[in-house]
Design an enzyme around this catalytic site. Sequence first.
Site, mmCIF file in Angstrom:
data_model
loop_
_atom_site.group_PDB
_atom_site.id
_atom_site.type_symbol
_atom_site.label_atom_id
_atom_site.label_comp_id
_atom_site.label_asym_id
_atom_site.label_seq_id
_atom_site.Cartn_x
_atom_site.Cartn_y
_atom_site.Cartn_z
ATOM 1 N N THR A 140 0.868 -1.183 0.000
ATOM 2 C CA THR A 140 0.000 0.000 0.000
ATOM 3 C C THR A 140 0.901 1.228 0.000
ATOM 4 O OG1 THR A 140 -1.696 -1.170 1.254
ATOM 5 C CG2 THR A 140 -1.818 1.236 1.235
ATOM 6 N N LYS A 149 -7.511 1.609 -2.595
ATOM 7 C CA LYS A 149 -7.065 1.204 -1.256
ATOM 8 C C LYS A 149 -7.125 2.397 -0.281
ATOM 9 C CE LYS A 149 -4.947 -1.027 2.059
ATOM 10 N NZ LYS A 149 -5.069 -2.328 2.655
ATOM 11 N N LYS A 193 -0.081 5.275 8.352
ATOM 12 C CA LYS A 193 0.663 5.429 7.088
ATOM 13 C C LYS A 193 -0.330 5.527 5.909
ATOM 14 C CE LYS A 193 1.850 1.745 5.019
ATOM 15 N NZ LYS A 193 1.467 0.923 3.859
HETATM 16 P P1 NAP Z 1 5.528 -6.242 7.709
HETATM 17 O O1 NAP Z 1 5.141 -7.518 8.355
HETATM 18 O O2 NAP Z 1 6.020 -5.123 8.543
HETATM 19 O O3 NAP Z 1 6.644 -6.609 6.583
HETATM 20 C C1 NAP Z 1 7.261 -5.610 5.831
HETATM 21 C C2 NAP Z 1 8.119 -6.268 4.768
HETATM 22 O O4 NAP Z 1 8.735 -5.246 3.972
HETATM 23 C C3 NAP Z 1 9.274 -7.109 5.330
HETATM 24 O O5 NAP Z 1 9.502 -8.183 4.454
HETATM 25 C C4 NAP Z 1 10.441 -6.111 5.302
HETATM 26 O O6 NAP Z 1 11.708 -6.715 5.274
HETATM 27 C C5 NAP Z 1 10.157 -5.431 3.988
HETATM 28 N N1 NAP Z 1 10.784 -4.110 3.892
HETATM 29 C C6 NAP Z 1 10.400 -2.965 4.503
HETATM 30 N N2 NAP Z 1 11.201 -1.951 4.171
HETATM 31 C C7 NAP Z 1 12.119 -2.453 3.307
HETATM 32 C C8 NAP Z 1 13.196 -1.888 2.591
HETATM 33 N N3 NAP Z 1 13.491 -0.586 2.688
HETATM 34 N N4 NAP Z 1 13.932 -2.706 1.795
HETATM 35 C C9 NAP Z 1 13.633 -4.020 1.702
HETATM 36 N N5 NAP Z 1 12.599 -4.625 2.341
HETATM 37 C C10 NAP Z 1 11.850 -3.838 3.136
HETATM 38 O O7 NAP Z 1 4.332 -5.613 6.849
HETATM 39 P P2 NAP Z 1 3.054 -6.347 6.242
HETATM 40 O O8 NAP Z 1 1.992 -6.374 7.270
HETATM 41 O O9 NAP Z 1 3.461 -7.608 5.556
HETATM 42 O O10 NAP Z 1 2.609 -5.230 5.172
HETATM 43 C C11 NAP Z 1 3.197 -5.135 3.884
HETATM 44 C C12 NAP Z 1 2.341 -4.197 3.037
HETATM 45 O O11 NAP Z 1 1.004 -4.722 2.935
HETATM 46 C C13 NAP Z 1 2.228 -2.776 3.614
HETATM 47 O O12 NAP Z 1 2.226 -1.828 2.574
HETATM 48 C C14 NAP Z 1 0.863 -2.831 4.321
HETATM 49 O O13 NAP Z 1 0.272 -1.538 4.429
HETATM 50 C C15 NAP Z 1 0.082 -3.737 3.398
HETATM 51 N N6 NAP Z 1 -1.055 -4.437 4.032
HETATM 52 C C16 NAP Z 1 -0.919 -5.042 5.251
HETATM 53 C C17 NAP Z 1 -2.026 -5.680 5.818
HETATM 54 C C18 NAP Z 1 -1.930 -6.372 7.162
HETATM 55 O O14 NAP Z 1 -2.971 -6.747 7.709
HETATM 56 N N7 NAP Z 1 -0.745 -6.574 7.723
HETATM 57 C C19 NAP Z 1 -3.245 -5.710 5.141
HETATM 58 C C20 NAP Z 1 -3.341 -5.109 3.889
HETATM 59 C C21 NAP Z 1 -2.241 -4.471 3.349
HETATM 60 P P3 NAP Z 1 12.424 -7.157 6.662
HETATM 61 O O15 NAP Z 1 11.871 -8.521 6.975
HETATM 62 O O16 NAP Z 1 13.868 -7.168 6.331
HETATM 63 O O17 NAP Z 1 12.066 -6.125 7.700
#
Ligand code: NAP
Length: 293
Positions: free
Chosen positions: A95, A170, A238
């Site tokens: 997102t 979104k 965010k």
């Molecule tokens: P998360 O668990 O915090 O994981 C973030 C991922 O991004 C990790 O793999 C992290 O790597 C990687 N990352 C972040 N910054 C980076 C960078 N600068 N370079 C390389 N890798 C990087 O987040 P998530 O919940 O999976 O969410 C991911 C996306 O989906 C976000 O945009 C979020 O808004 C969206 N989303 C989330 C949900 C939910 O319920 N969680 C629902 C809908 C949409 P590391 O492992 O090395 O930290």
Amino acid sequence: MRVGFVGLGTMGAAMATRLLAAGFDVTVHNRTRAREEPLAELGAARAADPAEAARGAEMVVVIVSDTPDVDQVVFGPDGIAAGLAPGALVVDMSTIAPDATRTYAARIAEQGATWLDAPVSGGSEGAKNGTLSIMVGGDAADLERARPVLSAMGTTITHVGPVGSGQLAKAMNQVVIAGTYAAVAEGIVLGLKAGIDVEAALAALAGGAAGSWGLVHRGPNVVRNDYPLGFRVRLHRKDLGIALDAARALGAPLPVAALVEQWETGLIARGHGDEDVSAIARVVREQAGLDDD
Ligand code: NAP
């Protein structure tokens, strides 16, 4: 089909697992490399960097945290763009900001590849179960190429319009969640202050016009004043930032979303950023004198 997959966080790890279960040939990469190991045990190949994940792939899925992170994994040193073949497709399921999305798509087009923005709704449960709602911006023919892969991760796949439209859909989603959760909190606090049987009242509301997913699944959090994940307050803030920036540029005032974004800023400052977003009810409860923080 050979699929590169970059970003194995809460969402990405579960989504890549779905792709492996559906029989796709998946090469994964994650900044913290240890997170690749469970996927490798399920049959994924591992890439040392995003460029290697993209090399030879027909499609590369990206799901990382925020706009600068997508910039980093796509255009940074050893980024996806460095390994991407002409004709390949980048599907960004993070997102992020719609205007940056358009810029990234244009840069990728310069090297003969294409971009879909395909952010998701449905949370970690939806990612695990393959029941996400996927909002797609980009060319309809590219969506058809990506559909078999997207169908392994989601059940509602909607083409909203050109590149950037998926991110705008979104943003709409997150604005609606802000208003819904704020209103659910206010309604429940009214019942709690009145001393009526709020559980019984919630059951009645769920069967009428006020019924919603937020009321049914997160209302009980507000009653108990306990907010297990869920979707993190800091990620929702965010997303509201993205929505408010877009709205400001478009001349669309969003006062409710702006208020909730401010509440969330305060919650993060007080250490509640990793609770479920229904924790915005803390503010409503405190203002009513139900709790001190
Ligand atoms: P998360 O668990 O915090 O994981 C973030 C991922 O991004 C990790 O793999 C992290 O790597 C990687 N990352 C972040 N910054 C980076 C960078 N600068 N370079 C390389 N890798 C990087 O987040 P998530 O919940 O999976 O969410 C991911 C996306 O989906 C976000 O945009 C979020 O808004 C969206 N989303 C989330 C949900 C939910 O319920 N969680 C629902 C809908 C949409 P590391 O492992 O090395 O930290």
